[in-house]
Motif scaffolding. Structure first.
Motif, PDB file in Angstrom:
ATOM      1  N   ASP A  30       0.131   4.436  -2.456  1.00 33.83           N
ATOM      2  CA  ASP A  30      -1.024   5.278  -2.164  1.00 33.83           C
ATOM      3  C   ASP A  30      -0.855   6.037  -0.854  1.00 33.83           C
ATOM      4  O   ASP A  30      -1.335   7.172  -0.715  1.00 33.83           O
ATOM      5  CB  ASP A  30      -2.294   4.432  -2.115  1.00 33.83           C
ATOM      6  CG  ASP A  30      -2.707   3.944  -3.497  1.00 33.83           C
ATOM      7  OD1 ASP A  30      -2.631   4.744  -4.451  1.00 33.83           O
ATOM      8  OD2 ASP A  30      -3.095   2.779  -3.628  1.00 33.83           O
TER       9      ASP A  30
ATOM     10  N   TYR B 111      -6.125  10.038   1.431  1.00 33.76           N
ATOM     11  CA  TYR B 111      -5.940   8.599   1.276  1.00 33.76           C
ATOM     12  C   TYR B 111      -7.268   7.905   0.984  1.00 33.76           C
ATOM     13  O   TYR B 111      -7.357   7.042   0.100  1.00 33.76           O
ATOM     14  CB  TYR B 111      -5.292   8.015   2.531  1.00 33.76           C
ATOM     15  CG  TYR B 111      -4.997   6.545   2.424  1.00 33.76           C
ATOM     16  CD1 TYR B 111      -4.126   6.065   1.450  1.00 33.76           C
ATOM     17  CD2 TYR B 111      -5.596   5.630   3.278  1.00 33.76           C
ATOM     18  CE1 TYR B 111      -3.860   4.707   1.333  1.00 33.76           C
ATOM     19  CE2 TYR B 111      -5.335   4.277   3.174  1.00 33.76           C
ATOM     20  CZ  TYR B 111      -4.467   3.814   2.194  1.00 33.76           C
ATOM     21  OH  TYR B 111      -4.216   2.466   2.084  1.00 33.76           O
TER      22      TYR B 111
ATOM     23  N   THR C 264       0.812  -1.214   0.000  1.00 31.68           N
ATOM     24  CA  THR C 264       0.000   0.000   0.000  1.00 31.68           C
ATOM     25  C   THR C 264       0.846   1.265   0.000  1.00 31.68           C
ATOM     26  O   THR C 264       0.301   2.373   0.061  1.00 31.68           O
ATOM     27  CB  THR C 264      -0.918   0.022   1.235  1.00 31.68           C
ATOM     28  OG1 THR C 264      -0.103  -0.060   2.417  1.00 31.68           O
ATOM     29  CG2 THR C 264      -1.889  -1.152   1.221  1.00 31.68           C
TER      30      THR C 264
ATOM     31  N   ASP D  67      -6.855   2.938  -3.579  1.00 29.37           N
ATOM     32  CA  ASP D  67      -6.419   1.742  -4.305  1.00 29.37           C
ATOM     33  C   ASP D  67      -5.909   2.064  -5.713  1.00 29.37           C
ATOM     34  O   ASP D  67      -6.046   1.261  -6.629  1.00 29.37           O
ATOM     35  CB  ASP D  67      -7.548   0.719  -4.378  1.00 29.37           C
ATOM     36  CG  ASP D  67      -8.779   1.229  -5.126  1.00 29.37           C
ATOM     37  OD1 ASP D  67      -8.900   2.460  -5.291  1.00 29.37           O
ATOM     38  OD2 ASP D  67      -9.604   0.404  -5.539  1.00 29.37           O
ATOM     39  N   VAL D  68      -5.280   3.213  -5.869  1.00 31.80           N
ATOM     40  CA  VAL D  68      -4.744   3.597  -7.180  1.00 31.80           C
ATOM     41  C   VAL D  68      -3.486   2.791  -7.503  1.00 31.80           C
ATOM     42  O   VAL D  68      -3.326   2.244  -8.599  1.00 31.80           O
ATOM     43  CB  VAL D  68      -4.447   5.105  -7.231  1.00 31.80           C
ATOM     44  CG1 VAL D  68      -3.784   5.481  -8.563  1.00 31.80           C
ATOM     45  CG2 VAL D  68      -5.722   5.910  -7.018  1.00 31.80           C
ATOM     46  N   HIS D  69      -2.563   2.732  -6.548  1.00 25.73           N
ATOM     47  CA  HIS D  69      -1.278   2.049  -6.758  1.00 25.73           C
ATOM     48  C   HIS D  69      -1.155   0.740  -5.970  1.00 25.73           C
ATOM     49  O   HIS D  69      -0.230  -0.039  -6.222  1.00 25.73           O
ATOM     50  CB  HIS D  69      -0.123   2.967  -6.341  1.00 25.73           C
ATOM     51  CG  HIS D  69      -0.133   4.300  -7.022  1.00 25.73           C
ATOM     52  ND1 HIS D  69       0.143   4.448  -8.373  1.00 25.73           N
ATOM     53  CD2 HIS D  69      -0.391   5.551  -6.546  1.00 25.73           C
ATOM     54  CE1 HIS D  69       0.060   5.734  -8.692  1.00 25.73           C
ATOM     55  NE2 HIS D  69      -0.267   6.417  -7.616  1.00 25.73           N
ATOM     56  N   THR D  70      -2.033   0.501  -5.037  1.00 30.41           N
ATOM     57  CA  THR D  70      -1.919  -0.650  -4.139  1.00 30.41           C
ATOM     58  C   THR D  70      -2.072  -1.969  -4.901  1.00 30.41           C
ATOM     59  O   THR D  70      -2.959  -2.113  -5.736  1.00 30.41           O
ATOM     60  CB  THR D  70      -2.981  -0.551  -3.032  1.00 30.41           C
ATOM     61  OG1 THR D  70      -2.636   0.541  -2.177  1.00 30.41           O
ATOM     62  CG2 THR D  70      -3.068  -1.825  -2.221  1.00 30.41           C
ATOM     63  N   LYS D  71      -1.213  -2.913  -4.550  1.00 27.28           N
ATOM     64  CA  LYS D  71      -1.235  -4.239  -5.178  1.00 27.28           C
ATOM     65  C   LYS D  71      -1.192  -5.325  -4.111  1.00 27.28           C
ATOM     66  O   LYS D  71      -0.402  -5.250  -3.170  1.00 27.28           O
ATOM     67  CB  LYS D  71      -0.035  -4.433  -6.120  1.00 27.28           C
ATOM     68  CG  LYS D  71       0.061  -3.399  -7.237  1.00 27.28           C
ATOM     69  CD  LYS D  71      -1.066  -3.539  -8.233  1.00 27.28           C
ATOM     70  CE  LYS D  71      -0.911  -2.551  -9.392  1.00 27.28           C
ATOM     71  NZ  LYS D  71      -2.088  -2.585 -10.307  1.00 27.28           N
TER      72      LYS D  71
ATOM     73  N   ARG E  75     -12.218  -3.305  -1.793  1.00 25.89           N
ATOM     74  CA  ARG E  75     -11.767  -2.903  -3.125  1.00 25.89           C
ATOM     75  C   ARG E  75     -10.815  -3.938  -3.729  1.00 25.89           C
ATOM     76  O   ARG E  75     -10.784  -4.130  -4.950  1.00 25.89           O
ATOM     77  CB  ARG E  75     -11.058  -1.551  -3.036  1.00 25.89           C
ATOM     78  CG  ARG E  75     -11.944  -0.399  -2.590  1.00 25.89           C
ATOM     79  CD  ARG E  75     -12.653   0.277  -3.750  1.00 25.89           C
ATOM     80  NE  ARG E  75     -13.355   1.468  -3.295  1.00 25.89           N
ATOM     81  CZ  ARG E  75     -12.833   2.682  -3.261  1.00 25.89           C
ATOM     82  NH1 ARG E  75     -11.587   2.879  -3.663  1.00 25.89           N
ATOM     83  NH2 ARG E  75     -13.538   3.705  -2.825  1.00 25.89           N
TER      84      ARG E  75
ATOM     85  N   HIS F  82      -8.329   8.098  -2.625  1.00 30.96           N
ATOM     86  CA  HIS F  82      -7.485   7.440  -3.642  1.00 30.96           C
ATOM     87  C   HIS F  82      -6.804   6.215  -3.021  1.00 30.96           C
ATOM     88  O   HIS F  82      -5.591   6.042  -3.147  1.00 30.96           O
ATOM     89  CB  HIS F  82      -6.442   8.421  -4.177  1.00 30.96           C
ATOM     90  CG  HIS F  82      -7.017   9.710  -4.674  1.00 30.96           C
ATOM     91  ND1 HIS F  82      -7.650   9.820  -5.898  1.00 30.96           N
ATOM     92  CD2 HIS F  82      -7.102  10.939  -4.101  1.00 30.96           C
ATOM     93  CE1 HIS F  82      -8.081  11.062  -6.074  1.00 30.96           C
ATOM     94  NE2 HIS F  82      -7.761  11.758  -5.001  1.00 30.96           N
TER      95      HIS F  82
END
Length: 220
Positions: free
Chosen positions: A18, A79, A15, A84-88, A124, A82
């Motif tokens: 983000d 936060y 995470t 889950d824009v970059h979270t993997k 998400r 936004h």
């Protein structure tokens, strides 16, 4: 019932991107620009919003705890908008969770992320259904490394404390498990790498492919 308790940030999902973006947006609102680097400051991101604010303000040569307190709600707002824009999700995590569930283990999350944000992020990421309980930083009056949130996570999942362990990524997780009197395992794919070995957890996880075997070793 045998129960596995998971930390969230840095354990189930990366995470940091983000989190850093939210902190930088907060600094931008204050006219300070981007003070944190998504890669170099990932370890600080996993220590939470206040840790990121302290680091950023120190680089700008300003700010004490009062300024951190004032900025923290703004960071949470950025936060949440936004999250889950970059979270993997880490490779193999979904398959590992499914495997544990099929094998009869109970699962829960114990995180120092605010409960509402943890619930949102897990949903998400399509992970929420795996967990019988989600305990966040504000669920109880205390947070990790106090043992109470961990115990609440085990109880919320319907498990037994004596047949549980905590999978995390930081010293906070190690100390939480110690306070609860249960084993801990720490992932080695976070910013600290195998440096977490120095914390002397009962187990190390190099990849989620190895989670089933690690779990059997720690709690049967």
């Amino acid at each position: 019932m045998r129960t596995v308790i998971f930390d969230l940030d840095g354990t189930l999902a990366d995470t940091s991107g983000d989190l850093v973006a939210a902190a930088n947006a907060c600094f931008g609102d204050l006219g300070l620009g981007d003070l944190l680097d998504p890669a170099a400051d990932a370890a600080t991101a996993f220590r939470g919003g206040r840790a990121m604010l302290r680091l950023g303000f120190s680089r700008a040569g300003q700010g004490g705890e009062a300024e951190v307190d004032r900025a923290f709600p703004r960071l949470l707002d950025h936060y949440a908008a936004h999250i889950d824009v970059h979270t993997k999700v880490y490779p193999g995590a979904v398959e590992a969770l499914e495997g544990l569930r099929r094998a009869g283990y109970l699962l829960a999350v114990c995180t120092n992320k605010p409960e509402g944000l943890a619930e949102t992020l897990l949903s998400r990421l399509d992970l929420r259904g795996y967990f019988g309980a989600v305990i966040g930083a504000d669920t109880l009056p205390t947070r990790k490394p106090d043992a109470a949130p961990y115990r609440a996570a085990v109880a919320g999942a319907g498990g037994e404390l004596a047949r549980s362990y905590l999978l995390g990524d930081t010293e906070t997780d190690r100390e939480t498990a110690r306070a609860a009197g249960v084993p801990s395992a720490l992932v080695t794919f976070g910013p600290s790498g195998r440096g977490v070995e120095a914390l002397l957890p009962e187990g190390l996880l190099d990849h989620y492919d190895d989670l089933a075997g690690l779990t059997r070793r720690l709690i049967g």
